[in-house]
Design an enzyme around this catalytic site. Structure first.
Site, PDB file in Angstrom:
ATOM      1  CG  HIS A 371      -2.008  -0.960   1.218  1.00 57.66           C
ATOM      2  ND1 HIS A 371      -3.257  -0.722   0.691  1.00 57.66           N
ATOM      3  CD2 HIS A 371      -2.026  -2.230   1.669  1.00 57.66           C
ATOM      4  CE1 HIS A 371      -4.009  -1.805   0.843  1.00 57.66           C
ATOM      5  NE2 HIS A 371      -3.284  -2.732   1.429  1.00 57.66           N
ATOM      6  CE  LYS A 563      -6.184  14.060   0.140  1.00 61.29           C
ATOM      7  NZ  LYS A 563      -6.434  12.828  -0.589  1.00 61.29           N
ATOM      8  NE  ARG A 564      -3.643  10.252  10.182  1.00 66.19           N
ATOM      9  CZ  ARG A 564      -3.382   9.362  11.133  1.00 66.19           C
ATOM     10  NH1 ARG A 564      -4.225   8.384  11.388  1.00 66.19           N
ATOM     11  NH2 ARG A 564      -2.285   9.446  11.867  1.00 66.19           N
ATOM     12  CE  LYS A 569      -2.256  10.776   3.081  1.00 70.78           C
ATOM     13  NZ  LYS A 569      -2.967   9.943   2.086  1.00 70.78           N
TER      14      LYS A 569
HETATM   15  C1  NTF Z   1      -2.553   3.800   1.913  1.00 72.46           C
HETATM   16  N1  NTF Z   1      -1.391   3.228   2.584  1.00 72.46           N
HETATM   17  C2  NTF Z   1      -2.109   4.640   0.715  1.00 72.46           C
HETATM   18  O1  NTF Z   1      -1.336   5.716   1.162  1.00 72.46           O
HETATM   19  C3  NTF Z   1      -3.314   5.136  -0.064  1.00 72.46           C
HETATM   20  O2  NTF Z   1      -2.880   5.797  -1.226  1.00 72.46           O
HETATM   21  C4  NTF Z   1      -4.191   3.959  -0.455  1.00 72.46           C
HETATM   22  O3  NTF Z   1      -5.350   4.404  -1.073  1.00 72.46           O
HETATM   23  C5  NTF Z   1      -4.545   3.163   0.792  1.00 72.46           C
HETATM   24  O4  NTF Z   1      -3.372   2.730   1.460  1.00 72.46           O
HETATM   25  C6  NTF Z   1      -5.356   1.940   0.473  1.00 72.46           C
HETATM   26  O5  NTF Z   1      -4.686   1.147  -0.457  1.00 72.46           O
HETATM   27  C7  NTF Z   1      -1.310   3.132   3.895  1.00 72.46           C
HETATM   28  O6  NTF Z   1      -2.163   3.540   4.647  1.00 72.46           O
HETATM   29  C8  NTF Z   1      -0.064   2.503   4.450  1.00 72.46           C
HETATM   30  F1  NTF Z   1      -0.283   2.077   5.658  1.00 72.46           F
HETATM   31  F2  NTF Z   1       0.338   1.510   3.702  1.00 72.46           F
HETATM   32  F3  NTF Z   1       0.885   3.373   4.469  1.00 72.46           F
END
Ligand code: NTF
Length: 831
Positions: A371, A563-564, A569
């Protein structure tokens, strides 16, 4: 009102649905019989609980039918291993999915209650940080809807993601206690408790034939208690389970200590055991690297594997040969990667299987989803810590690695020690580390990224040699979101318009939305669509007023970034744009712009300093702008406190503009981008993650793309990026950054907002904010000019909704089934 459905429907887990009258009676029955209260004195909490209990009668019917059917048919199932599930509330979701939302609304109204007030009684189930956890929640919804036998496994955290408050603009974290007074959706299953071991040492022994055997003498035994949350598929198709483990002290272990007179010690160890499932780590995209986190990971993987094996043996006896046929395990990122050596340990040490047979099973069971490419998120555990917590697993990892290097790496690249160093599961630094990503790739039969471009980057930048070794192992599954929660439930007005224009099949077949495109030029539909957006915006304005006391004009453009909070971002890029507009207004009192409200929602990891400084800066700038008469309401800035699923459900339907502005190559996919576009927001975005695929679907006229591409980012960084050049050459950038250093936004306290400037200049601007700034400003101007033409805007917004069919999580799950899991759907039969 008549019964919604009275006849049992074939192949649906939930058969007969209640009429309004039956629901009413059931709610009152539970108010009396389960809550021990009465209509004349029941609190909203009690009404809510009674309604949940009434709904659960149907949920449990579906659950029973689903579990019986799966058992009788001995189905192959996928087991989704995830440390996070960001579920949000379940009340309206379950009502919608069962198909009794409208009946319940009427039943409650007849009892003198407003369904929305009851919904507000529920705490969010926030057992996740952000995209990764919310994706898991969408996926289990889709798996149930599509009738795939599936179980979600995770941790039953006592405290989910912290609650966010602002104090003078700064983030304060408060504990979340989502189930302090119990959670009506969960069922404790003490009959399925598991025990797991940690710490201790490994003894090498030899049997009578002289065969070596490793015996792990654990230092601590912990009990895992499962809590089941039923997952109701749309229209009651299947009711699957999310099984979450809670840690407790093992009775067995504590008796020992207790008997030897160590009462206090026993109590202390109780507390330590219970700490494991106490709290979710609040880091998003950073590796916590803490002992407790490794134990959390192992705890839930070990409990879940034992649970899977128990179920498998019940159906198949002691014959392991069918295990890979029956069981697929999806690793949601590397967080559950320790399941690989754990299954090896169970097979080799406990089931006495030879290494090759055991490894063969593992390699046909596990699949891994990556991810993120951010280096700080790629998990590594120090060998020292691993040895302390899981000494036997470390040995197994060494053996997996030894064989991998000898049998794979050295065969393809004979004698190439650089390759071995790069590919080794053990990183040889002064503090040797276990690389969980490498372990996941080596131990899985399939590896996927979460959007096309991300999956390409996983291959080219993260694991190119692994691709050379196993070209077929790598694939892509683009993320998706459930349209039940993210359109039908959260935007009932738009859902109704869709039902009326294209029929009501779209929630289970989102490609149907394409039919809505035919109405994009229809003035009546344009008006209806814009009126709905207007009403949603007015609703959100009320929420904003209540939460922040800021008045916003529902006729302004609602520009949303939710978003976080993370540098990549680039919430600070958004802030710089806001400052540019503010400055233009101050320089030119008649500056002509469409009024715009910038809405933010974001939590920062508690230890992430710069992220917290960005929140503070946005809040301080907001305070100044919102109170500056000269602005004449052309600009408003709102930072919504405590962003979470429930708030997203209110913000998304009201958004005009969706900010998806990460540095190209950094956002693996994004899923908020999909939810916003689905609800008719126009994206301002970079060519990153799933934005690229969204742009392909909606076409260039319906999205405002800006900024460097992945290749341009790489080229710029290769040649050397100097953010100072932009500062000196762009008077607007210079003026804004210098402005942030004065006390203009923090009277009497100059320098309070200088962290951003420092990171962009001295810090080298690692995410190329300044490089993308002017292109971003132009993309915003384009959006503004589009908005001035309301009919043109309506068309674009309609086309966004209409062309988002690809991004249902149902499609993602079908892709996983085809490319990874090879599962059959299982129609559920009733008792
Ligand atoms: C997140 N990864 C990504 O930053 C996002 O872009 C994506 O949409 C989501 O996963 C779901 O796939 C994470 O949260 C982590 F933990 F892998 F960093």
């Amino acid at each position: 009102m008549k019964k919604s459905t009275s006849k049992a429907k074939a192949s649906v887990a939930i058969a007969a649905l209640p009429s309004t009258e039956e629901l009413k009676n059931s709610i009152i029955k539970h108010l009396h019989g389960s809550l021990g209260t009465d209509v004349n004195k029941a609190s909203p909490q009690a009404w809510w609980r009674a309604t949940c209990a009434a709904v659960n009668e149907y949920v449990y019917d579906g659950l029973r039918n689903t579990q019986r059917t799966h058992y009788l048919q001995n189905t192959r199932a996928v087991h989704y291993f995830s440390l996070e599930y960001l579920m949000g509330r379940l009340f309206s979701n379950n009502l919608h999915n069962i198909g009794v939302y409208d009946a319940a609304k009427v039943a409650l109204a007849e009892l003198g209650l407003n369904i929305a007030d009851l919904e507000d009684q529920e705490e969010d189930m926030a057992l996740g940080n952000g995209g990764l956890g919310r994706l898991a929640a969408c996926f289990i919804d889709s798996m149930a809807t599509l009738n795939f036998p599936a179980i979600g496994y995770g941790i039953h955290y006592e405290h989910g993601l912290f609650k966010q408050e602002f104090s003078d603009g700064r983030q304060i974290e408060r504990p979340d206690s989502w189930r302090e007074y119990g959670n009506p959706w969960e069922i404790c299953r003490p009959e399925s408790i598991q025990e797991i071991s940690v710490y201790g040492y490994v003894e090498t022994t030899y049997d009578l034939q002289g065969k070596m055997k490793k015996v792990w003498h654990p230092g601590r035994i912990i009990k895992g208690v499962p809590w089941d949350i039923p997952v109701v598929g749309y229209q009651g198709s299947s009711v699957n389970v999310l099984r979450l483990w809670e840690s407790r002290a093992s009775d067995f272990f504590n008796w020992d200590v207790f008997n030897s007179g160590g009462y206090i010690d026993a109590a202390r160890q109780n507390i330590e055991a219970e700490t494991i499932s106490k709290v979710l780590y609040p880091n998003d995209e950073t590796d916590a690297g803490k002992e407790l986190r490794l134990i959390q990971q192992y705890f839930f993987c070990s409990c879940s594997l034992k649970d899977i094996i128990r179920r498998y043996k019940r159906a198949n006896g002691d014959d392991w040969s069918k295990f890979p046929q029956q069981v697929a395990i999806q690793l949601n990122d590397t967080h559950p990667a320790v399941a690989i050596p754990e299954l090896m340990r169970i097979l080799v040490d406990r089931a006495d299987m030879g290494w090759d047979d055991a490894w063969n099973i593992c390699q046909h069971v596990f699949a891994y989803t990556n991810h993120t490419l951010l280096p700080e998120a790629l998990e590594k555990w120090s060998v020292r810590l691993f040895e302390k917590v899981l000494p036997r697993h470390l040995e197994i990892i060494y053996e997996i690695n030894r064989r991998f290097l000898v049998e794979q790496v050295d065969v393809l690249w004979p004698g190439d020690n650089d390759k071995k160093r790069k590919l080794s599961i053990i990183e040889e630094s002064h503090e040797p580390m276990v690389r969980m990503g490498h372990l996941s790739v080596v131990g899985s039969f399939r590896v996927n990224g979460v959007a096309q471009i991300h999956s390409e980057l996983v291959k080219s930048d993260l694991f190119p040699e692994m691709v050379a070794l196993w070209p077929d192992k790598f694939t892509n599954v683009t993320n998706g979101v459930t349209p039940r929660r993210w359109l039908k439930a959260c935007n009932p007005r738009l859902a109704k318009l869709l039902d009326e224009t294209i029929g009501d099949e779209w929630p289970r077949d989102l490609k149907q939305l394409e039919k809505f495109a035919a109405f994009a030029d229809d003035p009546a539909i344009q008006d209806a669509f814009m009126a709905i957006k207007q009403q949603n915006k007015a609703d959100l304005a009320t929420v904003v007023k209540k939460l922040t006391n800021i008045s916003i004009d529902p006729h302004a453009i609602f520009d949303v970034q939710i978003k976080r909070l993370h540098e990549y971002k680039r919430q600070h890029l958004n802030l710089l744009h806001i400052l540019a507009l503010y400055r233009r207004i101050l320089q030119n009192p008649d500056y002509d712009m469409v009024p715009r409200v910038f809405l933010f929602g974001a939590k920062a990891a508690p230890g992430y300093k710069l992220a917290k400084e960005i929140i503070y800066a946005i809040n301080k700038v907001a305070e100044k702008i919102n109170n500056d008469k000269r602005v004449k309401n052309r600009l408003k800035v709102v930072f919504m406190p405590n962003y979470r699923v429930t708030l997203a459900e209110k913000m998304i339907p009201a958004a005009d503009v969706s900010e998806q502005i990460s540095t190209a190559g950094k956002e693996a996919s994004g899923t908020g981008n999909m939810k916003l576009a689905l609800n008719g927001a126009i994206t301002v975005g970079t060519l990153d993650g799933a934005n690229i695929e969204i742009a392909e679907e909606v076409g260039p006229d319906n999205i405002s793309i800006f900024g460097l591409t992945v290749d341009e980012v790489k080229a710029l960084q290769a040649k050397g990026y100097h953010s100072w050049d932009y500062y000196y050459q762009d008077t607007e950038i210079k003026a804004i950054l210098d402005w942030l250093e004065t006390d203009y936004f923090t009277p009497g306290k100059p320098g309070e907002l200088s962290a951003i400037k420092r990171s962009l200049l001295e810090g080298g601007d690692p995410y190329l904010v300044l490089a993308d700034f002017q292109s971003y400003v132009k993309a915003q101007e384009k959006v503004e000019s589009w908005y001035r033409d309301q009919s043109g805007w309506a068309k674009k917004a309609i086309l966004n909704t209409a062309l988002m069919g690809k991004f249902t999580s149902d499609r993602s799950i079908e892709d996983y089934v085809e490319r990874v899991w090879k599962l059959d759907a299982c129609k559920i039969s009733q008792d």
